[in-house]
Motif scaffolding. Sequence first.
Motif, short mmCIF file in Angstrom:
data_model
loop_
_atom_site.label_atom_id
_atom_site.label_comp_id
_atom_site.label_asym_id
_atom_site.label_seq_id
_atom_site.Cartn_x
_atom_site.Cartn_y
_atom_site.Cartn_z
N THR A 100 -45.38 62.88 1.95
CA THR A 100 -46.17 62.03 2.87
C THR A 100 -47.80 61.52 2.59
O THR A 100 -48.37 61.00 3.12
CB THR A 100 -46.04 62.32 4.26
OG1 THR A 100 -47.06 63.65 4.45
CG2 THR A 100 -44.83 62.62 4.75
N SER A 125 -49.25 58.32 3.75
CA SER A 125 -48.38 57.09 3.23
C SER A 125 -48.37 56.10 4.14
O SER A 125 -47.89 54.89 3.94
CB SER A 125 -46.87 57.67 3.39
OG SER A 125 -46.38 58.28 4.70
N ASP A 126 -49.19 56.02 5.27
CA ASP A 126 -49.31 54.89 6.39
C ASP A 126 -50.70 54.33 5.79
O ASP A 126 -51.24 53.53 6.70
CB ASP A 126 -49.29 55.73 7.72
CG ASP A 126 -50.41 56.36 8.20
OD1 ASP A 126 -51.09 56.92 7.04
OD2 ASP A 126 -50.28 56.80 9.20
N SER A 127 -51.39 54.63 4.79
CA SER A 127 -52.72 53.91 4.23
C SER A 127 -53.68 54.42 4.94
O SER A 127 -54.78 53.72 5.01
CB SER A 127 -52.53 52.51 4.30
OG SER A 127 -51.32 52.06 3.34
#
Length: 134
Positions: A100, A125-127
């Motif tokens: 992640t 992983s969600d920026s």
Amino acid sequence: MIRLSERLNSLGAIEIDTKYEASVSLASSIRNYLQKVLNTRWGSVIYAPDMGLPTIDMNQGVNSEDDKLHLLKQIEALLLKFDPRIAILTTQLKNNHNPTVALSFEMYLTTKSKYTVSLLGTLQSDSTFELELQ
């Protein structure tokens, strides 16, 4: 020097004025501010449209070593520009085995008042970026 908003928030709080607590408070202030700057995107701050990083497309990822080093150089330039407390900033990539986390790095900085701060940073992983004091 901690940020004005943090000083105003601490008014009325009872603090023991020791050098250690002042350095911890400064390190926390720097960590909080740098994390906010890293999670800001270009054009989202009216008075400083160049503040922040471009949107990172996680579909393409940050896969190659060159991509990671380029992003790390962007991070260094951004933080040196927007936090005037920083005198010296060095970064280095860290090995990452978490699926992640797209990027893992360490930052070492020295403030103009000669405090040193060590941070571990990750690009999730969600920026979003997360920083933690070491």
